[in-house]
Design a protein around this motif. Structure first.
Motif, PDB file in Angstrom:
ATOM      1  N   THR A 136      -0.586  10.178  -5.435  1.00 31.93           N
ATOM      2  CA  THR A 136      -1.157  10.226  -4.149  1.00 31.93           C
ATOM      3  C   THR A 136      -2.431   9.335  -4.168  1.00 31.93           C
ATOM      4  O   THR A 136      -3.130   8.805  -3.016  1.00 31.93           O
ATOM      5  CB  THR A 136      -1.793  11.468  -3.814  1.00 31.93           C
ATOM      6  N   THR A 195      -1.576   0.728   4.003  1.00 30.49           N
ATOM      7  CA  THR A 195      -2.733   1.593   4.597  1.00 30.49           C
ATOM      8  C   THR A 195      -2.734   3.094   4.300  1.00 30.49           C
ATOM      9  O   THR A 195      -1.783   3.669   4.047  1.00 30.49           O
ATOM     10  CB  THR A 195      -2.708   1.262   6.090  1.00 30.49           C
ATOM     11  N   LYS A 196      -3.687   3.648   4.069  1.00 29.21           N
ATOM     12  CA  LYS A 196      -4.033   5.111   4.174  1.00 29.21           C
ATOM     13  C   LYS A 196      -3.324   5.745   3.222  1.00 29.21           C
ATOM     14  O   LYS A 196      -3.387   5.217   1.986  1.00 29.21           O
ATOM     15  CB  LYS A 196      -3.772   5.763   5.727  1.00 29.21           C
ATOM     16  N   GLU A 197      -2.716   6.820   3.364  1.00 29.45           N
ATOM     17  CA  GLU A 197      -2.384   7.908   2.142  1.00 29.45           C
ATOM     18  C   GLU A 197      -1.208   7.381   1.600  1.00 29.45           C
ATOM     19  O   GLU A 197      -0.473   6.685   2.286  1.00 29.45           O
ATOM     20  CB  GLU A 197      -2.087   9.288   2.749  1.00 29.45           C
ATOM     21  N   HIS A 198      -1.078   7.422   0.254  1.00 32.54           N
ATOM     22  CA  HIS A 198       0.050   7.332  -0.668  1.00 32.54           C
ATOM     23  C   HIS A 198       1.111   8.627  -0.592  1.00 32.54           C
ATOM     24  O   HIS A 198       0.941   9.323  -1.757  1.00 32.54           O
ATOM     25  CB  HIS A 198      -0.404   7.046  -1.910  1.00 32.54           C
ATOM     26  N   HIS A 240       3.716   2.263   1.963  1.00 30.66           N
ATOM     27  CA  HIS A 240       2.654   2.627   1.780  1.00 30.66           C
ATOM     28  C   HIS A 240       2.184   2.365   3.092  1.00 30.66           C
ATOM     29  O   HIS A 240       1.805   1.149   3.648  1.00 30.66           O
ATOM     30  CB  HIS A 240       1.707   2.004   0.823  1.00 30.66           C
ATOM     31  N   GLY A 241       1.937   3.309   4.194  1.00 29.15           N
ATOM     32  CA  GLY A 241       1.268   3.182   5.568  1.00 29.15           C
ATOM     33  C   GLY A 241       2.502   2.325   6.279  1.00 29.15           C
ATOM     34  O   GLY A 241       3.563   2.519   6.719  1.00 29.15           O
TER      35      GLY A 241
END
Length: 234
Positions: free
Chosen positions: A179, A205-208, A223-224
C-alpha cells in the motif's frame, strides 16, 4: 433480497435468497464445485454464507463474531473484501475486519461446516490471499507485514516487514504490491521466505490498493488513473 441468481442469457430470475438478512460485505463470491452440488460462498456484513447454486437454499452461515451485535453498524466490522479459497475439502479465508484467518472443514455433501483453526494475526483486509502447497500467503493489517501460514496448523511460519498489500502468485513465486507503492518479488519458501527483488510504482495517483494481474508473461499494475505493464518473460 440478498442473493439473486439470474439466467445470464435471458436475465430471468432463477431464485432469490434473503440470506442472513444483512447488507452486503463488499465480497466477490466463489463457487465450490462438489460431486453432488455447487455452493456459492460469499460474505454479508457479519456472516459468511453458503448457498446451493441451483436452488438458492441457504445451507449454512459462519458468523463473524469479532464484534458484539450491539457494536454492529455501517463501517464497523462489516467489510470482507477477500474471496475465500477452497481446496481439498477445506475453506480458507482471511478477513481483517472479521474473524481474521480461518480454516473450515466442509462436509462431503456441502451442507455443513466445522471450524478447524483461527489466527487473529492473519488479518488481510483487502489484499487477498493465495495457497501454494501446504501454506497460505498474504499481508496483515494490524501489524503491516507479509506472512506465510501453515495451512494445517494455522501457525505463522515467517513474517517479512514489508507492509500491507495485495498478493498474487505465478511460477512458484509471489508478487506483492504494498500500500506504500513498493512492488516485491518473493520466493515461495514458507520457512526461508525472502524478498528477491523490488521496485517502486511511481506513476499514478492516490492509494496503492489495486490487485496486480499476470497474464501471458506480463505483469499489469494499476495505480489510480495509470495502468502499467511489465515484461516478465521473453
Amino acid at each position: 433480497t440478498n442473493v439473486v441468481a439470474l439466467n445470464r442469457f435471458t436475465s430471468d430470475i432463477v431464485w432469490i435468497s434473503k440470506g442472513a438478512g444483512e447488507r452486503p460485505g463488499y465480497n466477490q463470491p466463489q463457487i465450490i464445485r462438489l460431486n453432488n452440488r455447487s455452493i456459492l460462498v460469499n460474505f454479508t456484513a457479519y456472516q459468511m454464507m453458503g448457498h446451493d447454486t441451483k436452488t438458492g437454499e441457504l445451507l449454512w452461515v459462519h458468523n463473524q463474531d469479532n464484534l458484539k451485535p450491539e457494536e454492529h453498524g455501517p463501517g464497523k466490522g462489516d467489510t470482507h473484501a477477500n474471496t475465500i479459497i477452497y481446496d481439498d475439502g477445506y475453506i480458507y479465508y482471511a478477513e481483517g475486519d472479521g474473524n481474521c484467518g480461518v480454516k473450515l472443514k466442509l462436509s462431503p455433501d456441502g451442507t455443513s461446516i466445522q471450524e478447524v483453526w483461527r489466527n487473529k494475526e492473519f488479518d488481510s483486509f483487502m489484499g487477498g490471499i493465495v495457497k501454494l502447497g501446504d501454506h497460505l500467503y498474504g499481508g496483515s493489517a494490524a501489524k503491516p507485514e507479509f506472512k506465510s501460514i501453515n495451512a494445517g496448523t494455522g501457525l505463522i511460519e515467517k513474517s517479512l516487514k514489508i507492509g500491507s498489500g495485495a498478493v498474487i502468485a505465478a511460477d512458484d513465486m509471489l508478487y506483492y504490491y504494498s500500500t506504500k507503492g513498493d512492488f516485491f518479488l518473493i520466493n515461495a519458501d514458507p520457512i526461508n521466505m525472502e524478498v528477491v527483488s523490488k521496485f517502486k510504482i511511481t506513476k499514478g495517483t492516490k492509494e496503492h490498493f489495486a490487485h496486480p494481474v499476470i497474464h501471458d508473461g506480463k505483469l499489469y499494475v494499476r495505480h489510480g488513473n495509470t495502468l502499467q505493464a511489465f515484461q516478465l518473460k521473453q
